[in-house]
Design an enzyme around this catalytic site. Structure first.
Site, mmCIF file in Angstrom:
data_model
loop_
_atom_site.group_PDB
_atom_site.id
_atom_site.type_symbol
_atom_site.label_atom_id
_atom_site.label_comp_id
_atom_site.label_asym_id
_atom_site.label_seq_id
_atom_site.Cartn_x
_atom_site.Cartn_y
_atom_site.Cartn_z
ATOM 1 C CG HIS A 205 8.521 24.942 17.382
ATOM 2 N ND1 HIS A 205 8.820 23.606 17.319
ATOM 3 C CD2 HIS A 205 7.656 25.079 18.407
ATOM 4 C CE1 HIS A 205 8.144 22.966 18.254
ATOM 5 N NE2 HIS A 205 7.437 23.844 18.931
ATOM 6 C CD GLU B 213 10.773 24.800 20.199
ATOM 7 O OE1 GLU B 213 10.128 25.828 20.501
ATOM 8 O OE2 GLU B 213 10.442 23.670 20.566
#
Ligand code: BG6
Length: 288
Positions: free
Chosen positions: A158, A262
């Protein structure tokens, strides 16, 4: 030479070869600084982040595992799984910062925690390798099924990227790629990206099969290329005004300085491993 992290109440490894800065916490196997020589920081880190056991760090590269958000059926807690909230054990550090500017750190999710999660009662191993170099940062998550039954999981790296002003940047390479708009209703159908991605409102999108993408930042005259392996999805996220204001660990005005790109396997692209199988998800962020 790499040294133990001392600036935050979490343990980890840090190095400052030349004018560079590399850093990773053991907590969550969370890389939180990559600043190559002569560059501004590439990883964004909130000035309001918490640095505590059981809390997620806001910024850097959170490791999302074994589910994304509240999971495929929307019924799991904590949000984005427990991987980013737990202790990982440092297994290996290869520090050649003095000769070639490289630092490699390998961690493993504490095996005493595996099998104990009610929503994920499986036997498995999860390892994280972070490679810091003058040219790129690579983070790789490898999950192995050590159970006697199939194991299905979601995962994401992320990555929070620092930008001069998110309203001025553009993300190239996704023209023609389908995405799910998570700011729309849950039943929204995938739509097709036309041209580069620009941020003009809250943005929360799950792109499907994707090539490498390039983030152009004219304000800092910088381009970053984000490539990955073993990732069926690319998630692009910026909270914009209202969502930033609603998050306790995110400054009200900080949304202008970041974008998340991400590398992920989520929803229909969750990974299923048969006993003994493993899967590697990796992402590389390269200058230029
Ligand atoms: C993104 C999700 O990956 O993470 C967003 O797509 C979410 O929906 C964001 O808001 C941040 O999540 P969290 O749990 O770190 O606040």
């Amino acid at each position: 030479m790499a040294y133990e992290v001392t600036e935050h109440p979490l343990t980890g490894v840090e190095a400052r070869p030349g004018q560079s800065h590399y850093a990773i916490f053991d907590h969550g196997a969370h890389a939180w600084a990559w600043q190559p020589d002569g560059q501004r920081p590439v990883l964004w880190l909130s000035a309001h982040s918490r640095f505590a056991s059981g809390q997620a760090v806001r910024g850097g590269v959170p490791v999302i595992f074994p589910w994304f958000g509240t999971g495929p059926a929307g019924d799991r807690q904590p949000a984005h799984g427990f991987g980013r909230l737990q202790a990982w054990n440092r297994r290996h550090v290869a520090d050649t910062t003095d000769t070639d500017g490289r630092l490699v750190v390998e961690l493993e999710l504490d095996p005493t925690m595996t099998g104990e999660q009610p929503d994920f009662p499986f036997s498995y191993s999860a390892g994280l390798q972070a490679t810091f170099t003058p040219q790129y940062l690579q983070v790789a998550l490898e999950v192995r099924n050590t159970d006697t039954t199939d194991v299905t999981f979601e995962a994401a790296l992320h990555t929070y990227l620092a930008v001069s002003d998110v309203r001025q940047v553009s993300l190239h390479g996704l023209d023609g790629v389908h995405y799910l708009d998570r700011t729309a209703t849950a039943t929204a159908l995938p739509v097709v990206q036309r041209g580069p991605v620009t941020i003009t409102a809250e943005t929360d999108r799950i792109y499907q099969e994707h090539p490498a993408v390039t983030l152009h930042d004219p304000g800092w005259t910088r381009s970053l290329t984000i490539s990955d392996e073993g990732a069926a999805n690319l998630v692009v996220w910026n909270p914009w005004v209202a969502k930033a204001a609603a998050m306790a660990d995110f400054g009200d005005d900080e949304w202008t300085g970041m974008i998340c790109v991400e590398s992920a396997n989520v929803l229909d692209h969750a990974i299923t491993l048969e006993p003994g199988e493993s899967h590697r998800l990796s992402q590389r962020v390269t200058l230029g």
